[in-house]
Write a protein that holds these residues in place. Structure first.
Motif, PDB file in Angstrom:
ATOM      1  N   UNK A 312      38.400 119.478  21.605  1.00 51.95           N
ATOM      2  CA  UNK A 312      39.419 119.906  22.560  1.00 51.95           C
ATOM      3  C   UNK A 312      40.809 119.885  21.947  1.00 51.95           C
ATOM      4  N   UNK A 313      40.983 119.040  20.911  1.00 52.53           N
ATOM      5  CA  UNK A 313      42.288 118.933  20.249  1.00 52.53           C
ATOM      6  C   UNK A 313      42.544 120.074  19.283  1.00 52.53           C
ATOM      7  N   UNK A 314      41.530 120.922  19.071  1.00 51.56           N
ATOM      8  CA  UNK A 314      41.775 122.111  18.257  1.00 51.56           C
ATOM      9  C   UNK A 314      40.898 122.301  17.042  1.00 51.56           C
ATOM     10  N   UNK A 315      40.001 121.357  16.746  1.00 48.99           N
ATOM     11  CA  UNK A 315      39.086 121.528  15.608  1.00 48.99           C
ATOM     12  C   UNK A 315      37.719 121.900  16.179  1.00 48.99           C
ATOM     13  N   UNK A 316      37.417 123.163  16.182  1.00 51.27           N
ATOM     14  CA  UNK A 316      36.244 123.675  16.894  1.00 51.27           C
ATOM     15  C   UNK A 316      34.927 123.066  16.423  1.00 51.27           C
ATOM     16  N   UNK A 317      34.810 122.823  15.109  1.00 51.56           N
ATOM     17  CA  UNK A 317      33.554 122.305  14.591  1.00 51.56           C
ATOM     18  C   UNK A 317      33.606 120.794  14.332  1.00 51.56           C
ATOM     19  N   UNK A 318      34.540 120.111  14.970  1.00 53.41           N
ATOM     20  CA  UNK A 318      34.707 118.664  14.792  1.00 53.41           C
ATOM     21  C   UNK A 318      33.406 117.942  15.149  1.00 53.41           C
ATOM     22  N   UNK A 319      32.804 117.278  14.155  1.00 53.94           N
ATOM     23  CA  UNK A 319      31.535 116.584  14.364  1.00 53.94           C
ATOM     24  C   UNK A 319      31.566 115.222  13.686  1.00 53.94           C
ATOM     25  N   UNK A 320      31.210 114.205  14.432  1.00 48.61           N
ATOM     26  CA  UNK A 320      31.109 112.849  13.897  1.00 48.61           C
ATOM     27  C   UNK A 320      29.652 112.435  13.814  1.00 48.61           C
ATOM     28  N   UNK A 321      29.335 111.650  12.806  1.00 48.10           N
ATOM     29  CA  UNK A 321      27.977 111.124  12.688  1.00 48.10           C
ATOM     30  C   UNK A 321      28.036 109.788  11.975  1.00 48.10           C
ATOM     31  N   UNK A 322      26.974 109.023  12.123  1.00 48.93           N
ATOM     32  CA  UNK A 322      26.931 107.695  11.509  1.00 48.93           C
ATOM     33  C   UNK A 322      26.549 107.780  10.043  1.00 48.93           C
ATOM     34  N   UNK A 323      27.093 106.844   9.268  1.00 48.42           N
ATOM     35  CA  UNK A 323      26.628 106.635   7.904  1.00 48.42           C
ATOM     36  C   UNK A 323      26.096 105.209   7.835  1.00 48.42           C
ATOM     37  N   UNK A 324      25.209 104.909   6.893  1.00 46.84           N
ATOM     38  CA  UNK A 324      24.586 103.579   6.862  1.00 46.84           C
ATOM     39  C   UNK A 324      25.593 102.459   6.632  1.00 46.84           C
ATOM     40  N   UNK A 325      25.231 101.290   7.103  1.00 51.43           N
ATOM     41  CA  UNK A 325      26.029 100.096   6.818  1.00 51.43           C
ATOM     42  C   UNK A 325      25.731  99.653   5.387  1.00 51.43           C
ATOM     43  N   UNK A 326      26.703  99.063   4.726  1.00 55.09           N
ATOM     44  CA  UNK A 326      26.532  98.702   3.310  1.00 55.09           C
ATOM     45  C   UNK A 326      27.014  97.278   3.071  1.00 55.09           C
ATOM     46  N   UNK A 327      26.636  96.715   1.939  1.00 52.16           N
ATOM     47  CA  UNK A 327      27.067  95.378   1.547  1.00 52.16           C
ATOM     48  C   UNK A 327      27.029  95.272   0.034  1.00 52.16           C
ATOM     49  N   UNK A 328      27.747  94.284  -0.488  1.00 56.43           N
ATOM     50  CA  UNK A 328      27.760  94.063  -1.934  1.00 56.43           C
ATOM     51  C   UNK A 328      26.394  93.587  -2.420  1.00 56.43           C
ATOM     52  N   UNK A 329      26.148  93.751  -3.696  1.00 54.63           N
ATOM     53  CA  UNK A 329      24.881  93.292  -4.279  1.00 54.63           C
ATOM     54  C   UNK A 329      24.700  91.799  -4.036  1.00 54.63           C
ATOM     55  N   UNK A 330      23.504  91.432  -3.570  1.00 53.83           N
ATOM     56  CA  UNK A 330      23.196  90.029  -3.342  1.00 53.83           C
ATOM     57  C   UNK A 330      23.648  89.491  -2.004  1.00 53.83           C
ATOM     58  N   UNK A 331      24.320  90.310  -1.202  1.00 49.70           N
ATOM     59  CA  UNK A 331      24.809  89.886   0.118  1.00 49.70           C
ATOM     60  C   UNK A 331      23.952  90.521   1.199  1.00 49.70           C
ATOM     61  N   UNK A 332      23.571  89.721   2.188  1.00 51.51           N
ATOM     62  CA  UNK A 332      22.757  90.244   3.278  1.00 51.51           C
ATOM     63  C   UNK A 332      23.522  91.330   4.020  1.00 51.51           C
ATOM     64  N   UNK A 333      22.889  92.472   4.146  1.00 54.74           N
ATOM     65  CA  UNK A 333      23.497  93.616   4.819  1.00 54.74           C
ATOM     66  C   UNK A 333      23.100  93.568   6.296  1.00 54.74           C
ATOM     67  N   UNK A 334      23.989  93.052   7.131  1.00 53.83           N
ATOM     68  CA  UNK A 334      23.624  92.830   8.532  1.00 53.83           C
ATOM     69  C   UNK A 334      24.813  93.069   9.453  1.00 53.83           C
ATOM     70  N   UNK A 335      24.473  93.146  10.731  1.00 50.41           N
ATOM     71  CA  UNK A 335      25.457  93.120  11.813  1.00 50.41           C
ATOM     72  C   UNK A 335      24.866  92.264  12.919  1.00 50.41           C
ATOM     73  N   UNK A 336      25.651  91.357  13.468  1.00 49.32           N
ATOM     74  CA  UNK A 336      25.157  90.563  14.581  1.00 49.32           C
ATOM     75  C   UNK A 336      24.933  91.440  15.798  1.00 49.32           C
ATOM     76  N   UNK A 337      23.871  91.153  16.509  1.00 52.43           N
ATOM     77  CA  UNK A 337      23.619  91.833  17.777  1.00 52.43           C
ATOM     78  C   UNK A 337      24.683  91.419  18.793  1.00 52.43           C
TER      79      UNK A 337
END
Length: 522
Positions: A312-337
């Motif tokens: 609506x702000x003027x970008x007709x093909x404006x599309x958002x999508x998720x990308x995976x969560x990431x973490x440094x090597x050796x660090x648990x890649x998590x998000x608390x519920x």
């Protein structure tokens, strides 16, 4: 003559028997009539006051249909005392200080524990034998019982449920401009190194942008929280470390300095918004919608709404999508519920005019029927059932909570007792895209830590130390990221030493002691 005399005598005897029977029924209850009277007494009309505030979606209404239905079932009429969102805190504080709270009120569970023993709130523990739904609730959620119990052993609130008991529901995702990814043939990053290259490529392709923007530096979506967790495995400055099941102070972790070096590199290469430390919510949204920023970490519920705003702000093909969560090597890649048990709860005034009816009413609201009214609404009007499971009306759109709150009083803060039930139904009706995002993030989600119950001494320690420490952390970390203070062994040690002087160790010891005491963790 004789026959008439006998007949008259028989009639008199029968009449006297009927009179006697009638008198007996008036003066002595049979079990059946006693139960009937109790049922009638339980539905005798009564009115309770209830504090609420007007939400942005719509003002509190006295004629919400769910409360008409509830009144028909219970005999209880609710009269809301309404304040503005801005005035809520002060109003509640005055009510508690003067022991003049409404019959029903939502307070922090801490407020319940602190002021319940002073006879501000009703001790629900004394009524559990008359409240089967409430008793079952506390049996099911031991954490709720822990945070609702005062130092005297009394139970003073019924905490609001926020997340599913299995710890699967979550709130946040990384998302980016999918239309721009497609335009340049970019792949979603899955590691920190790939994330850096992803931002770098976006900057090369869209040089007038600062690709990364967060809406804050602290809090669940804050820059320091997000990258601190990615490099240390600890969410926020203080939290439970999933690897040890003990509280940790994130800056003590060897990876924390690396997180700041990484962010400083993003800042220097203009991959991070230069105003990262002072960005407002409005500025964050404006820069995303105008294409000045392209990647953020935020509430997943807002993705489709933001996408619609962008178009609506003027970008007709404006599309958002998720990308995976990431973490440094050796660090648990998590998000608390989402936390299962919230930090607020429903309390009853200790001065309520009819304590038994008030507890009975709260117990009804904890029943399946009562809970459904507050969390789902009215079947056939706000939700239907598909394959035996409730789904909100399709015409409420992708954000049904707006209509539910405004027109029905459903899923309304300070009214509902189970946000988890509402969220589960909402998510079951999401678009295929949103369901796919939820599925892709499932491997990262782990159950949130339980709340700890602090003693008055521990609360005093936290009050005297934490605010100053947090202010120092926010200031110094901003200086590190922006380059105002260089990151080297000397400046880092000075930083750690100052954290200790401000009470970092005392707080850490306190959190672990409280955690152990509350749940018996080792």
């Amino acid at each position: 003559m004789k026959k008439r005399t006998v007949a008259a005598a028989m009639s008199a005897l029968m009449f006297s028997s009927l009179v006697a029977a009638g008198c007996t029924s008036e003066t002595k209850d049979t079990p059946a009539s006693s139960d009937t009277k109790k049922a009638e007494e339980a539905k005798k009309p009564i009115t309770f006051s209830w504090l609420a505030y007007d939400r942005p979606e719509g003002k509190v209404r006295q004629d919400w249909e769910i409360f008409k239905e509830i009144e028909a079932k219970t005999g209880v009429k609710v009269e809301f005392q309404v304040v503005s969102q801005e005035g809520l805190k002060e109003k509640k504080q005055i009510m508690i200080a003067t022991n003049a709270v409404t019959d029903f009120i939502q307070v922090d569970t801490l407020e319940g524990r602190q002021h319940g023993p002073d006879k501000v709130f009703l001790n629900l523990k004394d009524y559990l034998d008359k409240a089967p739904n409430m008793k079952a609730f506390f049996d099911k959620y031991p954490e709720a019982k822990a945070v609702a119990t005062g130092a005297d052993g009394g139970i003073y609130t019924v905490p609001v449920i926020e997340g599913d008991a299995e710890g699967k529901g979550f709130n946040f995702i990384w998302y980016t401009r999918k239309d721009i990814m497609d335009k340049y043939g970019l792949q979603a990053p899955t590691t920190l190194d790939q994330f850096y290259q992803f931002l770098k490529t976006l900057k090369e392709k869209q040089p007038d942008t600062y690709p990364l923007i967060n809406n804050a530096i602290v809090g669940d979506t804050g820059l320091f929280t997000t990258f601190g967790r990615a490099f240390t495995g600890i969410h926020g400055f203080y939290n439970v470390d999933p690897a040890t099941d003990k509280y940790a102070f994130a800056p003590y972790h060897k990876g924390y300095k690396d997180s700041l070096i990484f962010l400083n590199k993003l800042f220097n290469e203009k991959l991070l918004d230069p105003e990262f430390s002072m960005i407002t919510q409005a500025q964050w949204e404006e820069r995303l919608l105008k294409g000045k920023s392209l990647v953020t970490f935020f509430w997943k519920a807002d993705l489709e709404t933001l996408m619609d705003k962008g178009r609506k702000a003027g970008i007709a093909d404006y599309t958002l999508d998720a990308i995976p969560q990431f973490a440094a090597d050796g660090i648990k890649n998590y998000q608390f519920s989402r936390s299962v048990v919230g930090t607020t709860g429903r309390a009853i005034s200790a001065k309520v005019k009819d304590k038994d009816r008030a507890v009975q009413f709260l117990d009804y609201l904890l029943s399946e029927e009562g809970s459904n009214y507050l969390s789902l609404g009215i079947e056939g009007k706000t939700y239907t059932k598909e394959n035996g499971k409730p789904v909100y009306n399709k015409d409420f759109g992708a954000s049904p909570f707006t209509t539910l709150r405004k027109d029905w009083g459903v899923w309304y803060d300070m009214v509902t007792l189970d946000n988890a039930k509402s969220r589960a139904v909402w998510e079951s009706g999401l678009s295929d895209k949103s369901k796919a995002i939820n599925k892709s993030y499932e491997p990262f989600i782990i159950p949130a830590p339980k709340q700890i119950v602090k003693t008055s001494e521990e609360l005093e320690l936290e009050k005297s130390k934490l605010n100053n420490l947090n202010k120092y952390l926010e200031q110094k970390l901003t200086e590190f990221v922006s380059g105002k203070t260089p990151i080297n062994d000397k400046t880092w040690q000075e930083f750690i030493d100052q954290c200790k002087k401000l009470g970092a160790d005392e707080l850490l010891d306190m959190y672990n002691a409280a955690y152990t005491r509350t749940y018996g963790k080792k």
